[in-house]
Design an enzyme around this catalytic site. Structure first.
Site, PDB file in Angstrom:
ATOM      1  CB  CYS A   1      -5.050  -1.800   3.622  1.00 49.43           C
ATOM      2  SG  CYS A   1      -5.016   0.018   3.774  1.00 49.43           S
TER       3      CYS A   1
ATOM      4  CG  HIS B   1      -0.766  -1.842   6.176  1.00 45.82           C
ATOM      5  ND1 HIS B   1       0.258  -1.257   5.477  1.00 45.82           N
ATOM      6  CD2 HIS B   1      -1.909  -1.302   5.694  1.00 45.82           C
ATOM      7  CE1 HIS B   1      -0.236  -0.392   4.623  1.00 45.82           C
ATOM      8  NE2 HIS B   1      -1.554  -0.415   4.707  1.00 45.82           N
ATOM      9  CD  GLU B   2      -3.503  -3.827   0.615  1.00 49.90           C
ATOM     10  OE1 GLU B   2      -4.154  -2.764   0.707  1.00 49.90           O
ATOM     11  OE2 GLU B   2      -2.804  -4.094  -0.370  1.00 49.90           O
TER      12      GLU B   2
ATOM     13  CB  CYS C   1     -15.111  -1.697  20.729  1.00 42.49           C
ATOM     14  SG  CYS C   1     -13.659  -2.007  19.703  1.00 42.49           S
TER      15      CYS C   1
ATOM     16  NE  ARG D   1      -2.803  -1.958  -2.386  1.00 44.39           N
ATOM     17  CZ  ARG D   1      -2.884  -0.658  -2.068  1.00 44.39           C
ATOM     18  NH1 ARG D   1      -2.448   0.273  -2.882  1.00 44.39           N
ATOM     19  NH2 ARG D   1      -3.363  -0.280  -0.891  1.00 44.39           N
TER      20      ARG D   1
ATOM     21  CB  CYS E   1     -10.373  -0.939  18.439  1.00 51.43           C
ATOM     22  SG  CYS E   1      -9.906  -1.989  19.828  1.00 51.43           S
TER      23      CYS E   1
ATOM     24  CB  CYS F   1     -10.781  -5.018  21.899  1.00 57.67           C
ATOM     25  SG  CYS F   1     -11.611  -3.614  22.690  1.00 57.67           S
TER      26      CYS F   1
ATOM     27  CB  CYS G   1      -0.873  -0.049   1.253  1.00 52.67           C
ATOM     28  SG  CYS G   1      -1.849   1.425   1.586  1.00 52.67           S
ATOM     29  CG  HIS G   2       1.158   5.827  -1.604  1.00 53.88           C
ATOM     30  ND1 HIS G   2       1.238   6.145  -2.935  1.00 53.88           N
ATOM     31  CD2 HIS G   2       2.038   6.651  -0.976  1.00 53.88           C
ATOM     32  CE1 HIS G   2       2.114   7.104  -3.110  1.00 53.88           C
ATOM     33  NE2 HIS G   2       2.608   7.447  -1.939  1.00 53.88           N
ATOM     34  CB  THR G   3       0.061   3.498   4.344  1.00 53.99           C
ATOM     35  OG1 THR G   3      -1.141   4.126   3.891  1.00 53.99           O
ATOM     36  CG2 THR G   3       0.364   3.959   5.757  1.00 53.99           C
TER      37      THR G   3
ATOM     38  NE  ARG H   1      -3.131   4.227  16.260  1.00 50.83           N
ATOM     39  CZ  ARG H   1      -1.851   4.513  16.066  1.00 50.83           C
ATOM     40  NH1 ARG H   1      -0.907   3.883  16.779  1.00 50.83           N
ATOM     41  NH2 ARG H   1      -1.485   5.395  15.162  1.00 50.83           N
TER      42      ARG H   1
ATOM     43  CB  CYS I   1     -11.777  -0.263  24.040  1.00 44.57           C
ATOM     44  SG  CYS I   1     -12.165   0.151  22.333  1.00 44.57           S
TER      45      CYS I   1
HETATM   46  N1  NAD Z   1      -7.106   6.486   5.789  1.00 45.70           N
HETATM   47  C1  NAD Z   1      -6.807   5.224   5.561  1.00 45.70           C
HETATM   48  O1  NAD Z   1      -7.264   4.317   6.270  1.00 45.70           O
HETATM   49  C2  NAD Z   1      -5.901   4.861   4.423  1.00 45.70           C
HETATM   50  C3  NAD Z   1      -5.817   3.520   3.984  1.00 45.70           C
HETATM   51  C4  NAD Z   1      -4.999   3.228   2.905  1.00 45.70           C
HETATM   52  C5  NAD Z   1      -4.270   4.218   2.266  1.00 45.70           C
HETATM   53  N2  NAD Z   1      -4.353   5.495   2.731  1.00 45.70           N
HETATM   54  C6  NAD Z   1      -3.641   6.595   2.059  1.00 45.70           C
HETATM   55  O2  NAD Z   1      -4.358   6.860   0.851  1.00 45.70           O
HETATM   56  C7  NAD Z   1      -3.480   7.447  -0.105  1.00 45.70           C
HETATM   57  C8  NAD Z   1      -3.581   6.689  -1.426  1.00 45.70           C
HETATM   58  O3  NAD Z   1      -3.062   5.383  -1.291  1.00 45.70           O
HETATM   59  P1  NAD Z   1      -2.951   4.435  -2.583  1.00 45.70           P
HETATM   60  O4  NAD Z   1      -2.424   3.126  -2.117  1.00 45.70           O
HETATM   61  O5  NAD Z   1      -4.219   4.501  -3.362  1.00 45.70           O
HETATM   62  O6  NAD Z   1      -1.806   5.219  -3.405  1.00 45.70           O
HETATM   63  P2  NAD Z   1      -1.482   5.156  -4.961  1.00 45.70           P
HETATM   64  O7  NAD Z   1      -0.063   5.564  -5.097  1.00 45.70           O
HETATM   65  O8  NAD Z   1      -1.910   3.843  -5.509  1.00 45.70           O
HETATM   66  O9  NAD Z   1      -2.434   6.264  -5.624  1.00 45.70           O
HETATM   67  C9  NAD Z   1      -2.253   7.642  -5.515  1.00 45.70           C
HETATM   68  C10 NAD Z   1      -2.819   8.307  -6.793  1.00 45.70           C
HETATM   69  O10 NAD Z   1      -2.765   9.727  -6.621  1.00 45.70           O
HETATM   70  C11 NAD Z   1      -2.335  10.300  -7.848  1.00 45.70           C
HETATM   71  N3  NAD Z   1      -1.738  11.605  -7.556  1.00 45.70           N
HETATM   72  C12 NAD Z   1      -0.560  11.875  -6.936  1.00 45.70           C
HETATM   73  N4  NAD Z   1      -0.371  13.212  -6.810  1.00 45.70           N
HETATM   74  C13 NAD Z   1      -1.467  13.790  -7.353  1.00 45.70           C
HETATM   75  C14 NAD Z   1      -1.882  15.148  -7.498  1.00 45.70           C
HETATM   76  N5  NAD Z   1      -1.129  16.173  -7.062  1.00 45.70           N
HETATM   77  N6  NAD Z   1      -3.066  15.394  -8.088  1.00 45.70           N
HETATM   78  C15 NAD Z   1      -3.837  14.373  -8.551  1.00 45.70           C
HETATM   79  N7  NAD Z   1      -3.491  13.071  -8.424  1.00 45.70           N
HETATM   80  C16 NAD Z   1      -2.326  12.784  -7.826  1.00 45.70           C
HETATM   81  C17 NAD Z   1      -1.359   9.284  -8.421  1.00 45.70           C
HETATM   82  O11 NAD Z   1      -1.197   9.455  -9.819  1.00 45.70           O
HETATM   83  C18 NAD Z   1      -2.030   7.971  -8.052  1.00 45.70           C
HETATM   84  O12 NAD Z   1      -2.915   7.527  -9.069  1.00 45.70           O
HETATM   85  C19 NAD Z   1      -2.082   7.407   0.531  1.00 45.70           C
HETATM   86  O13 NAD Z   1      -1.861   8.661   1.146  1.00 45.70           O
HETATM   87  C20 NAD Z   1      -2.224   6.330   1.599  1.00 45.70           C
HETATM   88  O14 NAD Z   1      -1.286   6.499   2.632  1.00 45.70           O
HETATM   89  C21 NAD Z   1      -5.143   5.824   3.795  1.00 45.70           C
HETATM   90  N1  AHE Z   2       1.507   6.907  11.799  1.00 43.77           N
HETATM   91  C1  AHE Z   2       0.871   7.659  10.790  1.00 43.77           C
HETATM   92  C2  AHE Z   2      -0.606   7.338  10.745  1.00 43.77           C
HETATM   93  C3  AHE Z   2      -1.011   7.084   9.376  1.00 43.77           C
HETATM   94  C4  AHE Z   2      -2.497   6.782   9.315  1.00 43.77           C
HETATM   95  O1  AHE Z   2      -3.327   7.680   9.422  1.00 43.77           O
HETATM   96  N2  AHE Z   2      -2.828   5.522   9.118  1.00 43.77           N
HETATM   97  C5  AHE Z   2      -4.196   5.121   8.882  1.00 43.77           C
HETATM   98  C6  AHE Z   2      -4.181   3.877   8.104  1.00 43.77           C
HETATM   99  S1  AHE Z   2      -3.362   4.040   6.568  1.00 43.77           S
HETATM  100  C7  AHE Z   2      -3.465   2.487   5.933  1.00 43.77           C
HETATM  101  O2  AHE Z   2      -2.897   2.445   4.726  1.00 43.77           O
HETATM  102  C8  AHE Z   2      -4.925   4.840  10.196  1.00 43.77           C
HETATM  103  O3  AHE Z   2      -5.467   3.785  10.432  1.00 43.77           O
HETATM  104  N3  AHE Z   2      -4.974   5.817  11.047  1.00 43.77           N
HETATM  105  C9  AHE Z   2      -5.572   5.701  12.336  1.00 43.77           C
HETATM  106  C10 AHE Z   2      -4.552   5.309  13.371  1.00 43.77           C
HETATM  107  O4  AHE Z   2      -3.356   5.220  13.009  1.00 43.77           O
HETATM  108  O5  AHE Z   2      -4.937   5.097  14.522  1.00 43.77           O
HETATM  109  C11 AHE Z   2       1.049   9.139  11.002  1.00 43.77           C
HETATM  110  O6  AHE Z   2       1.186   9.536  12.165  1.00 43.77           O
HETATM  111  O7  AHE Z   2       1.057   9.877  10.003  1.00 43.77           O
HETATM  112 ZN    ZN Z   3      -2.865   0.675   3.556  1.00 42.79          ZN
HETATM  113 ZN    ZN Z   4     -11.834  -1.868  21.144  1.00 43.55          ZN
END
Ligand code: NAD
Ligand code: AHE
Ligand code: ZN
Ligand code: ZN
Length: 370
Positions: A169, A62-63, A98, A365, A106, A92, A40-42, A110, A95
């Protein structure tokens, strides 16, 4: 015992595959053989050094999806042989959060999770005698890993590991953001910033709930074909319309603004655009993208005074042990598509290629199989 894992030794450096030492499961813990893991991008974000919780050396990932091989004392909900998906957001069921049923965040483990250790404060991983940190409580870039029982979703045994790992994820985050967090209604106009592994799942979620227009925003035109296949009806390329004209272009396309927008990139500038392209009075913008340490979002408060709503979501608001098995069922029943989003599959030795492909914009992916 010994296992093979890709270790992140320091920020910005490629991973190296090592034979590491892994400790057995303690009370409440489970040893899992990981069969497949998505990248994943993360993972790339943490590897880059921009994550304030990023620790090194660590085993990222994480995936994943795998099989329970051993359970520690007191584990009652899982047994050896069960198929599981690791959860970076555990459930869990005890908590405050939850029990509230208001959020999936949860809190049971954490704090230790963010410190790269198991709930008892220690790591189960070592390499060349030195401690190696866990990551997001999962560390799926290791062939064997240890997780708390509350961080594993038990799933059906006929589902293929190399596809359902993505539910750990990307799939759940994208679809859940639509169904759990935004609660997109049929006929809504939806805008998705970032057509990557997360954004495309937002698109398929939006189509699933009957959205009307689904507008994608991305700088990479190579993402358009796949996005259309998943339900995108219109495309905006900021490089073509002008970076300062993106909001205007979306307001025009939607006849006044989006009902819902989703930021799936992780940049404050696109987060602002995602909010400001929302319809006056009710448009909601959901932040999914993770922005680097120290970055902040801004907008004129007037944007909120006039009814736009800014929200965020982690793991699509999903309660992992309850919701993930259902999403696996949706996949097996053909309600959602995963296969074509997995554009590359590789062995652990080639895991750095997965990061290269992501940075070059050539993959949706990549999945590593063990
Ligand atoms: N909140 C969550 O639970 C959670 C879960 C998973 C991933 N994420 C986050 O989501 C984001 C995307 O993850 P992903 O795996 O899809 O990444 P990815 O790299 O597959 O996709 C990102 C997309 O954004 C586009 N992009 C980059 N810069 C851009 C811009 N300035 N304008 C327009 N498009 C642009 C890229 O071309 C690409 O298609 C990451 O920041 C990741 O950390 C968050
Ligand atoms: N340690 C990072 C946190 C990044 C973040 O926000 N992670 C998401 C999942 S991304 C999955 O690809 C998340 O679950 N956030 C809630 C949590 O972490 O409790 C930072 O500090 O930037
Ligand atoms: Zn992820
Ligand atoms: Zn919990």
């Amino acid at each position: 015992m010994k296992t093979r894992a890709a270790v992140a030794w320091k920020a910005g450096a490629p991973l190296t595959v090592e034979t590491i030492e892994i400790g057995g499961p303690k009370a409440g813990e489970v040893l899992v053989e990981i069969m497949a893991t998505g990248v994943c991008h993360t993972d790339a974000y943490t590897l880059s050094g921009a994550d304030p919780e990023g620790l090194f050396p660590a085993i990222l990932g994480h995936e994943g999806a795998g099989i329970v091989r051993e359970v520690g004392a007191g584990v009652t909900s899982l047994k050896p042989g069960d198929h599981v998906i690791p959860l970076y957001t555990p459930e869990c069921r005890q908590c405050k959060t939850c029990l509230s049923q208001r959020s999936n965040l949860c809190t049971a483990i954490r704090s230790t999770q963010g410190k790269g250790v198991m709930p008892d404060g220690t790591s189960r991983f070592a390499c060349d005698g030195g401690e190696v940190f866990h990551y997001m409580g999962c560390s799926t870039f290791s062939n064997f890993t240890v997780l708390p029982e509350i961080a594993l979703a038990k799933v059906r045994e006929d589902a293929p590991f190399d596809k359902i790992c993505y539910i750990g994820c990307g799939v759940t985050t994208g679809i859940g953001a639509v169904t759990n967090t935004a609660k997109v209604w049929p006929g809504a106009n939806v805008v998705v910033f970032g057509l990557g592994g997360i954004g495309l799942n937002v698109i398929q979620g939006a189509r699933m709930v009957g959205a009307d227009k689904i507008i994608g925003v991305d700088l990479n035109p190579a993402k358009v074909e796949m996005a259309k296949k998943f339900g995108m009806t219109h495309f905006v390329n900021p490089a073509e319309v002008g970076h300062d004209k993106v909001v205007e272009a979306i307001v025009d396309l939607t006849g006044g603004g989006a009902d819902f927008s989703f930021e799936c990139i992780g940049l404050p500038v696109t987060m602002r655009q995602a909010l400001e392209c929302c319809h006056r009075g009710w448009g909601e913008s959901i932040i999914i993208g993770v922005a680097a340490s120290g970055q902040e979002i801004s907008t004129r408060p007037f944007q909120l005074v006039t009814g736009r709503v800014w929200k965020g979501t982690a793991f699509g608001g999903a309660r992992g042990r309850t919701d993930v098995p259902k999403i696996v069922d949706w996949y097996m029943e053909g309600k959602i598509e995963i296969d074509s989003l997995i554009t590359h599959t590789m062995p652990l030795d080639e895991i750095n290629t997965a990061f290269d492909l992501m940075h070059e914009g050539k993959s949706i992916r990549s999945v590593v199989t063990f």
